[in-house]
Every structure is written in structure tokens, then in C-alpha cells.
Scaffold this active site. Structure first.
Site, short mmCIF file in Angstrom:
data_model
loop_
_atom_site.label_atom_id
_atom_site.label_comp_id
_atom_site.label_asym_id
_atom_site.label_seq_id
_atom_site.Cartn_x
_atom_site.Cartn_y
_atom_site.Cartn_z
CB CYS A 134 -0.91 -0.04 1.23
SG CYS A 134 -1.92 1.44 1.41
CB CYS A 137 -0.60 2.63 4.01
SG CYS A 137 -2.07 1.93 3.29
CG ASP A 138 3.16 1.29 4.40
OD1 ASP A 138 2.65 1.82 5.40
OD2 ASP A 138 3.05 0.09 4.13
#
Ligand code: NAP
Length: 313
Positions: A134, A137-138
């Protein structure tokens, strides 16, 4: 109808937890069935920076723990069981699990999706420690570091472009010599000075002691392999995997309408084609699969399930 639940939710990721919260708060007799540990895909993320209101210290795990606490506070029942068979057509739905049978006026399917994994040694151990599925997200954890993106479809190329805003260099590793992604996305990628491409290649091993330190790549045409080591100053680099997703839909195949990829079709009330059966979260056909959208789906599904029960029973 003492042993009949108002709502049974299958799955305990953010979609299921949100549905359980809204249903139990509406005083519906609610059961959330979970296969293993609650949380779904988000628990594999070390930090959650993009869920509104979540602070930097929040990990996927702590965010889910808070959601679980809230669900329990409102009195939703939880059971660990693996559902093997579902009968969804009648007014009372029947779910048959390994440990028991559950009856419900409504069912909310929140079984989610899982990323397709590479399956190479080290991938599992280093997930959340340099290996990610992701970018939204990261990505910011790889500010000024090197990143490899595995895959050649729309997701891989789009996410790789997103990662160039953070990383020093982003290398797409694709198993063929041309991308599958839409031409317009490809053009952007080829023009981006931070992007590089490793063609005809696959990743065969990821290594590191608690964090990604090196990776082995193999050229499928020549058979040659080489090991890439993290820059000494960086100590690590990122590996983002986008080789497709797999909806967790086995129970519902042939029973509920899905798109060609196996994601469940719903309307804006989260209703499926079967009366009294709703779907929420990543299992749905939708444009963005994130905690925030799963939570929204779960809330809508529970509120619409409540309205359905009021009208029907
Ligand atoms: P996808 O289109 O199925 O592409 C998966 C990519 O991963 C392909 O390039 C495939 O290689 C590669 N791959 C598959 N298995 C692999 C393996 N075991 N090892 C190495 N590489 C492997 O998946 P996606 O990119 O996640 O997209 C899913 C769907 O969402 C698609 O329909 C896509 O169009 C859509 N989507 C659209 C957008 C957009 O329109 N902006 C953005 C994201 C996703 P091959 O090419 O050799 O098969």
C-alpha cells in the site's frame, strides 16, 4: 426468533468493525464472525498516517484495537469461526461454520480482499518492515530512499508514480518487457526522471534482519540473478508489491452478483442483489480500498440493515 440475530457480520476488518459498531449502537442483536485476529489488511501496516484523526503513533494494530474496544463497549457479540456454507435466499439467512450455525435477518459481508503475494522467501517475514502492499499508507516512510515496485499493471505504475514524490528513485520490476498499464499512465512514468525500469525480471528473495537489507532479482530471459544491497548510508530500501488483489469471495461464488474480478456488486446502500444481504469494505467493487472507505461502507451497511429490518419484520 430468540436465536436469530438481527445482523451477522462476516469479517472483522475495518468494514466489519464499523458495521458492528453502528449495528450494536442501534441496539440490533449483532454478531461479528471473525476467522482469526481482527483487523484485516491494515494490521500489516506499521503506521497509519491517512485515516482521518489518527495520530502518527497509531499503527494498524492500535487503530484496530481501539475499534474493537468501541465495538465491545456497545455490546456486539464476537465469535471466532470459519464459515463454510451460507444460505442467503430466505428471510432468515443461515451461516454454517466449523463451530456452529448462525441465523440472521441480515448479513453484512465484510470478508475483504488480500493482495496477491509474490511468494518468495523473506516476503512474509519482512512485510511491514520494508515490504509493503500500500503506497498510500507507507510511501512517506521511504522519503529519500530507494524503492522497487513489483508489477506492471495500472496499480503498479500509478503507485510507482505516487512513490516518486517521496523516494529518491523508484524502479519498476516487471516480468515482461512491456507494461500492462494504460498508455497514458505509462507515458507519465517514462517521462518521470525518478523512474527506472528493470524489464523481464522477477524478485526471487528478500533478505534482512528485521528490516529489508537486500533483494535478489532474476532476469527471466537470460536466467541471470543479481543481489541488490541497500545503500550503506540508507541501511534499507522499499519493496512495494502490486501484482493484483484477490477478493475473499469463495463462500459467495454463484450466489451473489460480482464483477468480472470477483468483487461483490452493491448499490449505494451497500445492498447486494440478494434481499437482506449487504457488503462492506474491500470485498466490494469500488474505486478506493482504504480503511476510511471500508469504515464508511460498514456504517452505511449497518444503518441500511436496520431500516430493512424495520420494514420487513
Ligand atoms: P493487474 O492489472 O492484474 O496487473 C497485475 C500486474 O502484476 C501485471 O503487470 C502482471 O504481469 C503482474 N503480475 C501478476 N502476477 C505476478 C507475479 N506472480 N509475479 C510478478 N508479476 C506479476 O492488477 P492491478 O494493477 O492491481 O489492477 C487491478 C485492476 O484495477 C485492473 O483492472 C486495473 O485496470 C484496475 N486499476 C485501474 C487503475 C486506473 O484506471 N487508474 C488504477 C489501479 C488499478 P503481466 O502484465 O505479465 O500479466
Amino acid at each position: 426468533m430468540d436465536n436469530v440475530y438481527d445482523v451477522v457480520i462476516i469479517g472483522a476488518g475495518p468494514g466489519g468493525l464499523s458495521a458492528a459498531l453502528y449495528a450494536s449502537r442501534a441496539k440490533l442483536k449483532t454478531l461479528m464472525l471473525e476467522k482469526g485476529k481482527a483487523g484485516g489488511q491494515i494490521v500489516i501496516t506499521d503506521e497509519v498516517a491517512n485515516y482521518p484523526g489518527s495520530v502518527r503513533e497509531a499503527t494498524g494494530e492500535t487503530l484496530i484495537a481501539r475499534m474493537e474496544e468501541q465495538v465491545e463497549e456497545f455490546g456486539a457479540e464476537r465469535k471466532k469461526d470459519i464459515i463454510k456454507e451460507v444460505e442467503l435466499e430466505g428471510d432468515i439467512k443461515v451461516l454454517k461454520g466449523e463451530k456452529g450455525e448462525y441465523k440472521a435477518k441480515t448479513v453484512i459481508i465484510a470478508t475483504g480482499a488480500s493482495p496477491r503475494y509474490i511468494g518468495c522467501p523473506g516476503e512474509k517475514e519482512l512485510t511491514g518492515k520494508g515490504v509493503s502492499y500500500c503506497a498510500t499508507c507507507d510511501a512517506d516512510f521511504f522519503e529519500d530512499l530507494e524503492v522497487f515496485v513489483i508489477g506492471g499493471g495500472d496499480a503498479a505504475v500509478e503507485e510507482a508514480l505516487y512513490l516518486t514524490k517521496f523516494a529518491r528513485k523508484v524502479t519498476i520490476v516487471h516480468r515482461r518487457d512491456e507494461l500492462r498499464a494504460a498508455k497514458s499512465i505509462q507515458e507519465k512514468a517514462f517521462k518521470n526522471p525518478k523512474m527506472d525500469f528493470m524489464w523481464d525480471s522477477v524478485i526471487t528473495e528478500i533478505k534482512g534482519d528485521g528490516i529489508v537489507e537486500s533483494a535478489v532479482f532474476k532476469n527471466r530471459k537470460t536466467g541471470e540473478t543479481h543481489e541488490y544491497f541497500a545503500d550503506e548510508e540508507d541501511g534499507t530500501f522499499g519493496i512495494f508489491v502490486f501484482i493484483g488483489n484477490v477478493p475473499i469471495n469463495n463462500l459467495f461464488k454463484g450466489k451473489i452478483e460480482m464483477n468480472e474480478k470477483g468483487y461483490i456488486l452493491t448499490n449505494d446502500k451497500m445492498e447486494t442483489n440478494i434481499e437482506g444481504v449487504f457488503a462492506a469494505g474491500d470485498i466490494r467493487d469500488k474505486p478506493l480500498r482504504q480503511v476510511v472507505t471500508a469504515a464508511g461502507d460498514g456504517a452505511i451497511a449497518a444503518v441500511c440493515a436496520e431500516k430493512y429490518i424495520q420494514n420487513k419484520f
